[in-house]
Design a protein around this motif. Sequence first.
Motif, PDB file in Angstrom:
ATOM      1  N   VAL A 122      37.735  -3.467  -7.492  1.00 14.54           N
ATOM      2  CA  VAL A 122      37.644  -4.259  -8.695  1.00 14.54           C
ATOM      3  C   VAL A 122      37.635  -3.715  -9.890  1.00 14.54           C
ATOM      4  O   VAL A 122      36.646  -2.754 -10.062  1.00 14.54           O
ATOM      5  CB  VAL A 122      36.528  -5.419  -8.493  1.00 14.54           C
ATOM      6  N   LEU A 168      35.946  -4.019 -13.085  1.00 13.15           N
ATOM      7  CA  LEU A 168      34.982  -4.903 -13.704  1.00 13.15           C
ATOM      8  C   LEU A 168      35.177  -5.136 -15.242  1.00 13.15           C
ATOM      9  O   LEU A 168      35.455  -4.402 -15.717  1.00 13.15           O
ATOM     10  CB  LEU A 168      33.535  -3.740 -13.715  1.00 13.15           C
ATOM     11  N   LEU A 215      26.691  -8.567 -11.592  1.00 13.70           N
ATOM     12  CA  LEU A 215      28.044  -8.587 -11.155  1.00 13.70           C
ATOM     13  C   LEU A 215      28.062  -7.392 -10.078  1.00 13.70           C
ATOM     14  O   LEU A 215      28.998  -7.748  -9.120  1.00 13.70           O
ATOM     15  CB  LEU A 215      29.037  -8.527 -12.398  1.00 13.70           C
ATOM     16  N   VAL A 216      27.689  -6.368 -10.361  1.00 13.95           N
ATOM     17  CA  VAL A 216      27.874  -4.968  -9.694  1.00 13.95           C
ATOM     18  C   VAL A 216      27.221  -5.327  -8.139  1.00 13.95           C
ATOM     19  O   VAL A 216      27.799  -5.107  -7.299  1.00 13.95           O
ATOM     20  CB  VAL A 216      27.051  -3.831 -10.092  1.00 13.95           C
ATOM     21  N   ASN A 271      29.297  -7.739  -6.019  1.00  7.42           N
ATOM     22  CA  ASN A 271      30.446  -7.171  -5.518  1.00  7.42           C
ATOM     23  C   ASN A 271      29.726  -6.112  -4.487  1.00  7.42           C
ATOM     24  O   ASN A 271      30.595  -6.076  -3.261  1.00  7.42           O
ATOM     25  CB  ASN A 271      31.073  -6.278  -6.448  1.00  7.42           C
ATOM     26  N   THR A 293      33.473  -5.706  -1.394  1.00  8.80           N
ATOM     27  CA  THR A 293      34.217  -4.779  -2.371  1.00  8.80           C
ATOM     28  C   THR A 293      34.148  -3.653  -2.010  1.00  8.80           C
ATOM     29  O   THR A 293      33.082  -2.989  -1.582  1.00  8.80           O
ATOM     30  CB  THR A 293      33.901  -5.058  -3.816  1.00  8.80           C
ATOM     31  N   LEU A 327      34.383   0.195  -7.094  1.00  9.10           N
ATOM     32  CA  LEU A 327      34.252  -0.409  -8.430  1.00  9.10           C
ATOM     33  C   LEU A 327      35.099   0.647  -9.395  1.00  9.10           C
ATOM     34  O   LEU A 327      34.988   1.745  -9.587  1.00  9.10           O
ATOM     35  CB  LEU A 327      32.800  -0.295  -8.766  1.00  9.10           C
ATOM     36  N   ASN A 362      24.737   0.904  -8.852  1.00  7.99           N
ATOM     37  CA  ASN A 362      25.360   1.118  -7.384  1.00  7.99           C
ATOM     38  C   ASN A 362      24.518   1.942  -6.466  1.00  7.99           C
ATOM     39  O   ASN A 362      24.535   1.724  -5.379  1.00  7.99           O
ATOM     40  CB  ASN A 362      26.539   1.870  -7.903  1.00  7.99           C
ATOM     41  N   GLN A 408      36.501  -9.532  -8.211  1.00 13.27           N
ATOM     42  CA  GLN A 408      35.167  -9.431  -8.708  1.00 13.27           C
ATOM     43  C   GLN A 408      34.543 -10.756  -8.661  1.00 13.27           C
ATOM     44  O   GLN A 408      33.188 -10.695  -8.376  1.00 13.27           O
ATOM     45  CB  GLN A 408      35.172  -8.591  -9.860  1.00 13.27           C
ATOM     46  N   PRO A 449      35.007 -11.805  -4.363  1.00  9.16           N
ATOM     47  CA  PRO A 449      34.814 -10.533  -3.275  1.00  9.16           C
ATOM     48  C   PRO A 449      35.135 -10.734  -1.786  1.00  9.16           C
ATOM     49  O   PRO A 449      35.808 -10.185  -1.287  1.00  9.16           O
ATOM     50  CB  PRO A 449      33.870  -9.810  -3.729  1.00  9.16           C
TER      51      PRO A 449
END
Length: 294
Positions: free
Chosen positions: A9, A11, A29-30, A33, A38, A41, A69, A211, A214
């Motif tokens: 995705v 971002l 958001l991270v 996903n 997902t 990234l 992450n 995103q 997902p």
Amino acid sequence: MTKFIGTGVALITPFKADLSIHFEALERLVEYNINNGTDYLVISGTTGESVTVTAQEKQELISFIAKVNNKKLPLVLGVGGNNTTSVINELNTTDLSKIDAILSVSPYYSKPTQEGIYQHFKAIAEVSPKPIILYNVPGRTSSNMLPETTIRLANDFENIIAVKEAGNNIHQYLELLRNKPKDFLIISGDDDLALSIALAGGSGVISVIGQALPKKFSEMIRLGIDGKAKEAYKIHFDLMPITRLIFSENNPAGIKAVLEALEISKSHVRLPLVEATDKLKNDIKSALKDLGKS
């Protein structure tokens, strides 16, 4: 490079009302996903408004996303431009220790010949410490990297591992799939064509709408890669209205309106982009309601 098979995705970069980076929204958001299917990234691509993000902000984004992450998903960083020397300098001066690959856009504005495009990526490949995903998006660059140029680069440089093809041209995709080296990845950059390309032998997608949705989008791509067309197209047809809507005004204003409706981030963008109109925001809310996301 199996880590880039599936759904990546592109971002967004969330902004507050004062247009500073909204790191709390970015964290949401991270994590959203990571937790919903997902596969990797992409940081600082077109959808991340990379042209209006400063060099310092870009490094802050890399550091923050890498921390959130925490090595759960592979990270791809956009490093490209129409000044070859500047791209090389960025590669040489950026901390890429947390990055798994580079996404590098074909030179824009200058309209180089195919040989100029080849020499640009040759120079980058010779210095890049990370694998390279080429990025062809002629609608933005005003210059189409032809399949023969992509295949030439793929054959000549082992560290050029993939192309994100975003020309919305089925024939060009099929030429790439027909002639590519065995392990070279053809990644769709067109959300509306991603399933068709996966079914034809592509390696997946770097998506915009993915995103925001997902779970559904990544399931569709996995089914496509596995050749399960009937099941995959059922999801594709469900997602068609929202996918069309997010590109109807500009990107990323559309996807930011979706993420605002999902209460993940706000819809603020930096000039020269402007926010989605009220009509588009209302249409997006209706489409999300149809998907059971209201």
